[in-house]
Design an enzyme around this catalytic site. Structure first.
Site, PDB file in Angstrom:
ATOM      1  N   CYS A 146      65.250  54.604 181.204  1.00 55.54           N
ATOM      2  CA  CYS A 146      64.019  54.328 180.459  1.00 55.54           C
ATOM      3  C   CYS A 146      63.718  52.845 180.665  1.00 55.54           C
ATOM      4  O   CYS A 146      64.488  52.117 181.281  1.00 55.54           O
ATOM      5  CB  CYS A 146      64.173  54.693 178.994  1.00 55.54           C
ATOM      6  SG  CYS A 146      65.101  53.499 178.067  1.00 55.54           S
TER       7      CYS A 146
ATOM      8  N   ILE B 241      72.497  43.971 173.656  1.00 54.96           N
ATOM      9  CA  ILE B 241      72.738  45.415 173.611  1.00 54.96           C
ATOM     10  C   ILE B 241      72.225  46.121 174.872  1.00 54.96           C
ATOM     11  O   ILE B 241      72.911  46.918 175.481  1.00 54.96           O
ATOM     12  CB  ILE B 241      72.077  46.048 172.351  1.00 54.96           C
ATOM     13  CG1 ILE B 241      72.494  45.320 171.082  1.00 54.96           C
ATOM     14  CG2 ILE B 241      72.362  47.540 172.293  1.00 54.96           C
ATOM     15  CD1 ILE B 241      73.951  45.495 170.690  1.00 54.96           C
TER      16      ILE B 241
ATOM     17  N   ARG C 253      70.681  53.356 180.315  1.00 54.09           N
ATOM     18  CA  ARG C 253      70.997  54.230 179.179  1.00 54.09           C
ATOM     19  C   ARG C 253      71.910  55.395 179.582  1.00 54.09           C
ATOM     20  O   ARG C 253      71.598  56.548 179.396  1.00 54.09           O
ATOM     21  CB  ARG C 253      69.721  54.771 178.533  1.00 54.09           C
ATOM     22  CG  ARG C 253      68.626  53.788 178.236  1.00 54.09           C
ATOM     23  CD  ARG C 253      68.861  52.905 177.041  1.00 54.09           C
ATOM     24  NE  ARG C 253      69.046  53.568 175.785  1.00 54.09           N
ATOM     25  CZ  ARG C 253      68.043  53.934 174.979  1.00 54.09           C
ATOM     26  NH1 ARG C 253      66.809  53.772 175.373  1.00 54.09           N
ATOM     27  NH2 ARG C 253      68.290  54.501 173.819  1.00 54.09           N
TER      28      ARG C 253
ATOM     29  N   LYS D 150      63.223  57.073 161.894  1.00 51.32           N
ATOM     30  CA  LYS D 150      63.245  57.895 163.123  1.00 51.32           C
ATOM     31  C   LYS D 150      64.686  58.115 163.575  1.00 51.32           C
ATOM     32  O   LYS D 150      65.090  59.234 163.869  1.00 51.32           O
ATOM     33  CB  LYS D 150      62.492  57.184 164.241  1.00 51.32           C
ATOM     34  CG  LYS D 150      62.748  57.762 165.633  1.00 51.32           C
ATOM     35  CD  LYS D 150      61.975  57.088 166.731  1.00 51.32           C
ATOM     36  CE  LYS D 150      62.627  55.894 167.332  1.00 51.32           C
ATOM     37  NZ  LYS D 150      63.698  56.136 168.308  1.00 51.32           N
ATOM     38  N   ASN D 151      65.497  57.045 163.562  1.00 54.72           N
ATOM     39  CA  ASN D 151      66.842  57.127 164.143  1.00 54.72           C
ATOM     40  C   ASN D 151      67.863  57.744 163.217  1.00 54.72           C
ATOM     41  O   ASN D 151      69.034  57.866 163.572  1.00 54.72           O
ATOM     42  CB  ASN D 151      67.292  55.745 164.634  1.00 54.72           C
ATOM     43  CG  ASN D 151      66.486  55.322 165.864  1.00 54.72           C
ATOM     44  OD1 ASN D 151      65.809  56.149 166.472  1.00 54.72           O
ATOM     45  ND2 ASN D 151      66.526  54.054 166.189  1.00 54.72           N
TER      46      ASN D 151
ATOM     47  N   ARG E 165      55.849  57.254 169.230  1.00 56.06           N
ATOM     48  CA  ARG E 165      57.192  57.841 169.190  1.00 56.06           C
ATOM     49  C   ARG E 165      57.899  57.453 167.907  1.00 56.06           C
ATOM     50  O   ARG E 165      58.693  58.227 167.374  1.00 56.06           O
ATOM     51  CB  ARG E 165      58.029  57.328 170.371  1.00 56.06           C
ATOM     52  CG  ARG E 165      57.452  57.663 171.714  1.00 56.06           C
ATOM     53  CD  ARG E 165      58.420  57.337 172.787  1.00 56.06           C
ATOM     54  NE  ARG E 165      59.725  57.901 172.459  1.00 56.06           N
ATOM     55  CZ  ARG E 165      60.778  57.807 173.249  1.00 56.06           C
ATOM     56  NH1 ARG E 165      60.690  57.162 174.387  1.00 56.06           N
ATOM     57  NH2 ARG E 165      61.926  58.336 172.911  1.00 56.06           N
TER      58      ARG E 165
ATOM     59  N   ARG F  56      65.262  60.390 175.070  1.00 53.52           N
ATOM     60  CA  ARG F  56      66.674  60.277 175.406  1.00 53.52           C
ATOM     61  C   ARG F  56      67.564  60.795 174.287  1.00 53.52           C
ATOM     62  O   ARG F  56      68.676  61.226 174.514  1.00 53.52           O
ATOM     63  CB  ARG F  56      67.028  58.824 175.654  1.00 53.52           C
ATOM     64  CG  ARG F  56      66.018  58.041 176.423  1.00 53.52           C
ATOM     65  CD  ARG F  56      66.530  56.687 176.610  1.00 53.52           C
ATOM     66  NE  ARG F  56      67.977  56.751 176.643  1.00 53.52           N
ATOM     67  CZ  ARG F  56      68.671  57.355 177.592  1.00 53.52           C
ATOM     68  NH1 ARG F  56      68.024  57.938 178.564  1.00 53.52           N
ATOM     69  NH2 ARG F  56      69.961  57.398 177.546  1.00 53.52           N
TER      70      ARG F  56
ATOM     71  N   ASP G 104      66.381  46.520 167.909  1.00 51.47           N
ATOM     72  CA  ASP G 104      65.066  47.170 167.791  1.00 51.47           C
ATOM     73  C   ASP G 104      64.035  46.283 167.104  1.00 51.47           C
ATOM     74  O   ASP G 104      62.873  46.654 167.003  1.00 51.47           O
ATOM     75  CB  ASP G 104      65.183  48.489 167.009  1.00 51.47           C
ATOM     76  CG  ASP G 104      65.972  49.512 167.793  1.00 51.47           C
ATOM     77  OD1 ASP G 104      66.370  50.529 167.204  1.00 51.47           O
ATOM     78  OD2 ASP G 104      66.219  49.281 168.986  1.00 51.47           O
TER      79      ASP G 104
HETATM   80  C1  EPZ Z   1      70.358  54.000 169.438  1.00 47.76           C
HETATM   81  O1  EPZ Z   1      70.277  54.229 170.828  1.00 47.76           O
HETATM   82  C2  EPZ Z   1      68.919  53.968 168.942  1.00 47.76           C
HETATM   83  N1  EPZ Z   1      68.287  55.259 169.186  1.00 47.76           N
HETATM   84  C3  EPZ Z   1      68.158  52.851 169.666  1.00 47.76           C
HETATM   85  O2  EPZ Z   1      66.843  52.804 169.119  1.00 47.76           O
HETATM   86  C4  EPZ Z   1      68.867  51.530 169.365  1.00 47.76           C
HETATM   87  O3  EPZ Z   1      68.224  50.493 170.073  1.00 47.76           O
HETATM   88  C5  EPZ Z   1      70.336  51.619 169.819  1.00 47.76           C
HETATM   89  O4  EPZ Z   1      70.977  52.735 169.165  1.00 47.76           O
HETATM   90  C6  EPZ Z   1      71.122  50.366 169.475  1.00 47.76           C
HETATM   91  O5  EPZ Z   1      71.061  50.132 168.110  1.00 47.76           O
HETATM   92  C7  EPZ Z   1      68.579  56.297 168.346  1.00 47.76           C
HETATM   93  O6  EPZ Z   1      69.356  56.166 167.408  1.00 47.76           O
HETATM   94  C8  EPZ Z   1      67.895  57.588 168.637  1.00 47.76           C
HETATM   95  P1  EPZ Z   1      73.785  52.889 172.077  1.00 47.76           P
HETATM   96  P2  EPZ Z   1      71.614  54.620 171.666  1.00 47.76           P
HETATM   97  O7  EPZ Z   1      74.470  54.098 172.604  1.00 47.76           O
HETATM   98  O8  EPZ Z   1      72.542  55.378 170.811  1.00 47.76           O
HETATM   99  C9  EPZ Z   1      75.294  51.539 176.366  1.00 47.76           C
HETATM  100  C10 EPZ Z   1      64.497  52.663 169.203  1.00 47.76           C
HETATM  101  O9  EPZ Z   1      63.717  51.793 169.621  1.00 47.76           O
HETATM  102  N2  EPZ Z   1      75.808  52.912 176.490  1.00 47.76           N
HETATM  103  O10 EPZ Z   1      74.251  52.285 170.792  1.00 47.76           O
HETATM  104  O11 EPZ Z   1      71.162  55.209 172.950  1.00 47.76           O
HETATM  105  C11 EPZ Z   1      73.773  51.518 176.273  1.00 47.76           C
HETATM  106  O12 EPZ Z   1      73.202  51.549 177.569  1.00 47.76           O
HETATM  107  C12 EPZ Z   1      65.729  53.039 170.017  1.00 47.76           C
HETATM  108  O13 EPZ Z   1      64.368  53.278 168.108  1.00 47.76           O
HETATM  109  C13 EPZ Z   1      76.577  53.235 177.614  1.00 47.76           C
HETATM  110  O14 EPZ Z   1      76.799  52.408 178.482  1.00 47.76           O
HETATM  111  O15 EPZ Z   1      72.224  53.187 171.938  1.00 47.76           O
HETATM  112  C14 EPZ Z   1      73.510  50.224 175.544  1.00 47.76           C
HETATM  113  O16 EPZ Z   1      73.565  49.167 176.460  1.00 47.76           O
HETATM  114  C15 EPZ Z   1      65.803  52.253 171.314  1.00 47.76           C
HETATM  115  N3  EPZ Z   1      77.070  54.495 177.713  1.00 47.76           N
HETATM  116  C16 EPZ Z   1      74.694  50.127 174.573  1.00 47.76           C
HETATM  117  O17 EPZ Z   1      75.706  51.001 175.103  1.00 47.76           O
HETATM  118  C17 EPZ Z   1      76.848  55.454 176.745  1.00 47.76           C
HETATM  119  O18 EPZ Z   1      77.344  56.593 176.883  1.00 47.76           O
HETATM  120  C18 EPZ Z   1      74.392  50.575 173.142  1.00 47.76           C
HETATM  121  O19 EPZ Z   1      73.745  51.798 173.253  1.00 47.76           O
HETATM  122  C19 EPZ Z   1      76.051  55.108 175.620  1.00 47.76           C
HETATM  123  C20 EPZ Z   1      75.563  53.816 175.520  1.00 47.76           C
END
Ligand code: EPZ
Length: 419
Positions: A116, A328, A121, A22-23, A398, A92, A306
């Protein structure tokens, strides 16, 4: 809304084919915005989120057709650059259209995704990074209104946290920028590498795959992509854990063990037998109690956040104490309250959950709160004595392609019903 009903206590036996990730599918679908195409993507999973992303691209004027796991996307017609709240609020990852729209059309109006279940996020890293490439933006009635006169300019982007979709957004935008972009502290998840491979197939010039520094030489235009989505490492891990919980043994095909550097060692320490081959994995739950293991989620190649909810469900049945730390996301313990309803002994202490294994769980009516929490409730339900009913399974849809069908094929007593 549907619910899932599981009669627990039946070991799993047989073979499951893993679907595309998916990702990876989500960013690779958005990357088709960068060029008219046509683009051909293989091994694309059919999920609620991929359908939402395709609906979003359709709203921009892009057309696509699916033939089994192969998607053909024609992005020659791009006559709208607004991603509506209606679509974005359900997924998202819609934020991933920002970079490609700005690179291709110089404009984008994307609804802020909103929070969420697992956390606020925010998308500040995405916006800061795009500003480094010359983008101007303002927040207007819940939308990001972004634009640039002419082409994006190459620049240096540093991520405080190696954001996965943040890295992907900047990467896509940088491919058509004027000059060189350096992304520092980039995410190294395999899905980023899959995106890089696709962009290179389109003519992009990118160095630093799988490293924390990625260098992109912008080009004037890109051609149609030919790419294959990598196997879903989180679906793979979910089934390995499910076999550990339910007992029995499973063979997983169409997977890639190299994408799971952390989980197998944890499961072996817990007492499972895991064998790895080129694109297959075997898991066997031996007789006797599971051993408790500690887990700390980290960016790749650390233990995947995840898979945190799923291994917690397993540890509720292990012998001893397991400390599970989530580094995370700030609120990714929504599954704890539901697991407690099934008899789990879990205490939350800040970012850690202290799990005291009770050896067994009892079936109960529980509620899915987010995608991976629902997967952990399925894992628990497979092992629990009695019947477990999981409501709000749209969360599960999803990210898992026919989870109920795949588990039924290997002996689980699991079915889907109207709530
Ligand atoms: C990706 O989300 C994945 N989704 C998530 O999978 C996964 O849990 C996550 O990476 C971590 O591996 C997709 O790839 C579509 P991040 P993403 O930006 O990119 C903070 C699932 O279950 N952050 O790496 O949104 C954020 O809040 C989903 O398949 C900011 O503060 O995650 C988090 O605490 C859930 N500001 C941390 O960084 C930003 O602009 C890492 O988030 C972006 C992120």
């Amino acid at each position: 809304m549907d619910k899932i009903v599981i009669e627990g206590g039946r070991p799993l036996h047989g073979e499951i084919a893993i679907s595309g990730a998916k990702n990876a599918a989500l960013p690779l679908i958005t990357a088709t915005i960068l060029a008219p195409g046509p683009h051909v993507l293989h091994n694309v999973p059919d999920l609620r989120d991929t359908r939402t992303m395709l609906a979003l691209l359709e709203s921009f004027g892009i057309t696509w057709k699916r033939d089994g796991e192969t998607l053909t996307i024609d992005a020659s017609n791009l006559d709208n650059v607004e991603a509506s709240y209606e679509l974005v609020k359900t997924m998202r990852a819609s934020v991933l259209v920002l970079g490609p729209l700005l690179a291709r059309a110089g404009r984008a109006r994307v609804s802020l995704p909103g929070g969420c279940a697992i956390g606020a996020r925010p998308i500040n890293f995405h916006l800061q990074g795009l500003s480094q490439l010359g983008i101007q933006y303002e927040l207007d009635q819940g939308y990001v209104d972004a634009g640039i006169k002419g082409r994006l300019q190459g620049g240096t982007v540093y991520f405080d946290i190696p954001s996965v979709t943040g890295t992907e957004n900047i990467l896509m935008a940088a491919t058509l920028a004027n000059g060189t972009t350096v992304i520092k502290n980039a995410a190294k998840e395999p899905e980023v590498g899959n995106l890089i491979d696709m962009l290179v197939s389109m003519g992009a010039r990118i160095k630093g795959r799988d490293s924390e520094t990625i260098v992109v030489e912008g080009v004037k235009k890109l051609k149609g992509a030919k790419a294959t989505i990598i196997p879903d490492r989180i679906e793979t891990g979910t089934f390995l854990i499910a076999a550990g919980a339910a007992g029995g043994e499973l063979t997983l095909t169409h997977c890639n063990p190299k994408l799971l550097p952390a989980l197998p060692e944890k499961l072996r320490a817990a007492g499972l037998v895991i064998k790895e081959e080129k694109n297959r994995m075997h898991v066997l739950r031996k007789k006797g109690a599971l051993r408790s293991v500690d887990v700390k989620t980290m960016p790749y190649p650390g233990f995947a956040t995840d898979l945190q909810a799923q291994i917690m469900a397993l540890m509720t049945m292990a012998d001893g104490l397991s400390v599970i730390t989530e580094t995370i996301f700030e609120n990714r313990f929504m599954h704890v309250a539901e697991l407690r309803r099934m008899g789990a002994d879990i205490r939350i202490d800040g970012h850690s959950a202290i799990v005291t294994g009770t050896g067994k769980l009892s079936g109960a009516p529980v509620m899915a709160t987010d995608l991976r929490a629902s997967a952990s409730l399925v894992v628990a339900g497979l092992a629990a004595e009695g019947v477990t009913e999981i409501s709000r399974v749209y969360h599960l849809d999803r990210g898992y392609d026919d989870l109920v069908g795949k588990l039924s094929m290997v002996g689980a007593r699991i079915r889907r019903e109207k709530e």
